[in-house]
Design a protein around this motif. Structure first.
Motif, short mmCIF file in Angstrom:
data_model
loop_
_atom_site.label_atom_id
_atom_site.label_comp_id
_atom_site.label_asym_id
_atom_site.label_seq_id
_atom_site.Cartn_x
_atom_site.Cartn_y
_atom_site.Cartn_z
N GLU A 146 0.83 -1.21 0.00
CA GLU A 146 0.00 0.00 0.00
C GLU A 146 0.86 1.26 0.00
N ARG A 147 2.01 1.21 0.70
CA ARG A 147 2.89 2.38 0.71
C ARG A 147 3.50 2.61 -0.66
N ARG A 148 3.80 1.50 -1.35
CA ARG A 148 4.42 1.64 -2.68
C ARG A 148 3.42 2.06 -3.74
N ASN A 149 2.15 1.70 -3.55
CA ASN A 149 1.15 2.03 -4.57
C ASN A 149 -0.16 2.43 -3.88
N PRO A 150 -0.31 3.72 -3.54
CA PRO A 150 -1.53 4.18 -2.84
C PRO A 150 -2.81 3.98 -3.63
N LYS A 151 -2.70 3.66 -4.93
CA LYS A 151 -3.92 3.49 -5.74
C LYS A 151 -4.72 2.26 -5.33
N VAL A 152 -4.10 1.33 -4.61
CA VAL A 152 -4.83 0.13 -4.20
C VAL A 152 -5.68 0.39 -2.96
N ASN A 192 -7.60 9.89 3.94
CA ASN A 192 -7.85 10.44 2.60
C ASN A 192 -7.06 11.73 2.37
N GLN A 193 -7.00 12.58 3.40
CA GLN A 193 -6.28 13.85 3.26
C GLN A 193 -4.79 13.62 3.09
N LEU A 194 -4.25 12.64 3.82
CA LEU A 194 -2.82 12.33 3.69
C LEU A 194 -2.49 11.86 2.27
N VAL A 195 -3.28 10.94 1.75
CA VAL A 195 -3.04 10.42 0.40
C VAL A 195 -3.15 11.55 -0.63
N GLN A 196 -4.15 12.41 -0.45
CA GLN A 196 -4.34 13.52 -1.38
C GLN A 196 -3.17 14.49 -1.32
N ARG A 197 -2.70 14.81 -0.11
CA ARG A 197 -1.57 15.73 0.04
C ARG A 197 -0.30 15.12 -0.57
N PHE A 198 -0.13 13.81 -0.36
CA PHE A 198 1.06 13.16 -0.91
C PHE A 198 1.05 13.21 -2.44
N GLU A 199 -0.09 12.94 -3.04
CA GLU A 199 -0.17 12.96 -4.51
C GLU A 199 0.09 14.37 -5.05
N GLN A 200 -0.45 15.39 -4.36
CA GLN A 200 -0.20 16.77 -4.80
C GLN A 200 1.28 17.12 -4.66
N ALA A 201 1.89 16.72 -3.52
CA ALA A 201 3.31 17.01 -3.32
C ALA A 201 4.16 16.27 -4.34
N ALA A 202 3.77 15.03 -4.67
CA ALA A 202 4.53 14.25 -5.64
C ALA A 202 4.49 14.90 -7.01
N LYS A 203 3.31 15.38 -7.40
CA LYS A 203 3.20 16.06 -8.70
C LYS A 203 4.03 17.34 -8.72
N MET A 204 4.01 18.07 -7.59
CA MET A 204 4.76 19.32 -7.52
C MET A 204 6.26 19.06 -7.63
N SER A 247 0.93 8.94 -13.90
CA SER A 247 -0.13 9.38 -13.01
C SER A 247 0.38 9.79 -11.65
N GLY A 248 1.66 9.62 -11.35
CA GLY A 248 2.18 10.01 -10.04
C GLY A 248 3.42 9.20 -9.73
N PHE A 249 4.08 9.54 -8.63
CA PHE A 249 5.31 8.84 -8.27
C PHE A 249 5.02 7.39 -7.93
N GLY A 250 5.73 6.48 -8.64
CA GLY A 250 5.57 5.06 -8.37
C GLY A 250 4.33 4.46 -8.98
#
Length: 516
Positions: A389-395, A416-428, A491-494
């Motif tokens: 799950e850590r390697r692929n939050p999409k699951v 949910n907020q953590l996953v969303q913030r991580f994806e935004q930070a990864a894109k940035m 689509s995002g990191f990893g």
């Protein structure tokens, strides 16, 4: 730094009013100097120091260097900064080690000033620099002083010499002399002697300290002074200088909420440099004193150099290179994010680090409201995930998120907020890694963040913007360049779309981690 918070606020407000003026008159300068004088006096800075300081500022502010400046207000701030550095000692002074070990460091000061705690902090810092310090328990007067030093030494991982139980039993002069001989036999290259203090300056205290100094002939005598002591700091410093003399000053308890300005007077009044600043209760909360950096903090100009030094100590260079490559190849995962948070925690208090940034004095309320436990909550959520799950939050479907929330003691919304913030930070970070301009939600593109010549514009529906040049040949060449430099999709990191980083990508990421 909490101790100088009020002084910093007063000076910042004074300069803010000054910046609204395009040209400064004599009355503007007099008004500014008057406000500076009031701020310093309210902060308990000694009157002779205040008079000398404001006289120099006024003389320079009315001179040609301000009149001819393009921005007079900034020039006045620069003058105040330079004069503040001068009263703080001018240049940093480090410990001077003896040519023939051991180097003997004697600590002096009033009871409760923080000598014993500083002894442990200094021992730990010296050990980190490759030295082998020995702590000598020569405070045989204060109840349980020897026991306290033994506890501090154990926490610091340092060796202690304590042949006497203390509590009024034993000869501190003999213990100090024997401690130096013991260090010489056991090949310790530094000896730190913790001496006794008193609630106030008296003849007995001075005689004992002077006898110890004559007996061991120390290379350094450090006067430890409580930054919260008030106006009595100057009188105490003068008394110790006359009775014992000292080579340097240590400011303790700078994390307190007292006005603390009297501590600024010590270097100017005694002519002895401030060498260390104790900024907290932990054994790692000790900084070498830099007059220029302290002046910048007081004037809310930040202390980026200290922040960088702390980061270099906490972050491993090899790990930083690996992380740079992961960012460039889009394989940055929540596991890596967890590792980065753990290294960030090694740097100490987040509030303290944020306070070193320029202009943070104007965001005092936001800093006070900042909850450092948020990092622990985030860490708990990530640790409640499986490695997959850590390697692929999409699951992470609904049932998985519920399980993670229960395991971490948080809510599904928090997950949910953590996953969303991580994806935004990864894109940035991915955008920055490619030389683009990151787009922060609610703020738009951050100016000045891309590589020179890198474009952050994207055409609609995945089409590139293309060149608008009026020259057909040039337009064709530029459009061809856009095609070859097209960023890889993903689509995002990893989460797919991996591509080997170019040399430029790795170079940019290394710059972000402070590596040239």
């Amino acid at each position: 730094m909490a101790t100088f918070g009020t002084l910093s606020d007063r000076l910042t407000e004074t300069f803010r009013n000054l910046r609204t003026k395009g040209k400064l008159s004599a009355s503007d300068v007099d008004g500014t100097v008057r406000e500076i004088r009031r701020a310093l006096l309210d902060a308990d800075v000694a009157l002779p120091v205040v008079k000398d300081f404001t006289a120099k500022v006024r003389e320079r502010a009315l001179g040609d260097e301000v009149n001819k400046a393009l921005n007079p207000a900034q020039q006045v701030v620069q003058i105040v900064n330079e004069e503040l550095i001068a009263i703080l000692g001018g240049e940093q002074r480090r410990l001077e080690f003896a040519k023939n070990p051991p180097t003997v460091i004697m600590l002096a000061g009033l009871q409760g000033s923080g000598k014993t705690t500083f002894a442990g902090k200094l021992a730990k810092q010296l050990q980190g620099e490759g030295h082998t310090p020995l702590l000598v328990a020569a405070d045989l007067q204060r109840p349980n002083a020897v026991t306290q030093l033994q506890v501090v030494a154990e926490q610091a991982g340092a060796t202690i010499y304590a042949p006497e139980p203390g509590n009024g039993v034993g000869d501190p002069v003999r213990v100090s002399r024997d401690g130096v001989e013991h260090a010489r036999r056991q090949l310790h290259d530094v000896v730190i002697i913790d001496t006794a203090g008193r609630l106030g300056v008296d003849a007995e205290l001075m005689k004992q300290a002077a006898d110890i100094r004559r007996a061991v002939d120390p290379d350094e005598v450090l006067f430890v002074i409580d930054a919260m002591i008030g106006q009595d700091a100057v009188n105490t410093a003068k008394a110790f200088q006359d009775g014992v003399d000292f080579t340097g000053v240590v400011l303790s308890k700078l994390d307190g909420d007292a006005r603390g300005g009297a501590a600024l007077s010590v270097a100017s009044v005694t002519g002895r440099p401030i060498m260390f600043a104790s900024t907290g209760e932990g054994l790692d909360d000790l900084e070498p004193f830099h007059p220029d950096r302290m002046a910048s903090r007081i004037l809310d100009l930040g202390d980026i150099l200290t922040l960088i030094e702390q980061a270099q100590q906490a972050f491993d260079e090899e790990e930083a290179m690996k992380m740079a490559e992961k960012l460039a190849t889009e394989t940055f995962t929540l596991e890596d994010f967890l590792d980065q948070m753990q290294q960030l925690k090694k740097m100490g208090s987040m509030k303290k680090m944020l306070g070193m940034l320029p202009g943070m004095g104007q965001m005092k309320q936001q800093l006070d409201d900042f909850d450092e436990r948020e990092i622990d909550r985030t860490e708990a959520i990530i640790r409640s995930m499986t490695p997959a799950e850590r390697r692929n939050p999409k699951v992470l479907n609904g049932s998985r998120r519920l399980r993670i929330a229960r395991g971490s003691g948080m809510t599904v919304t928090d997950v949910n907020q953590l996953v969303q913030r991580f994806e935004q930070a990864a894109k940035m970070m991915k955008t920055v890694a490619r030389g683009g301009t990151p787009n922060i939600p609610g703020m738009g593109p951050v100016p000045g963040m891309g590589r020179p010549g890198a474009s952050s514009k994207r055409g609609k529906k995945g089409k590139s913007a293309g060149s608008r040049s009026g020259n057909p040949a040039r337009r064709a060449a530029e459009n061809a360049g856009l095609g070859t430099n097209q960023a890889p999709t993903g689509s995002g990191f990893g989460l797919g779309g991996q591509k080997a980083p170019t040399e430029d990508d790795l170079a940019e990421i290394q710059k972000l981690f402070g590596k040239s």
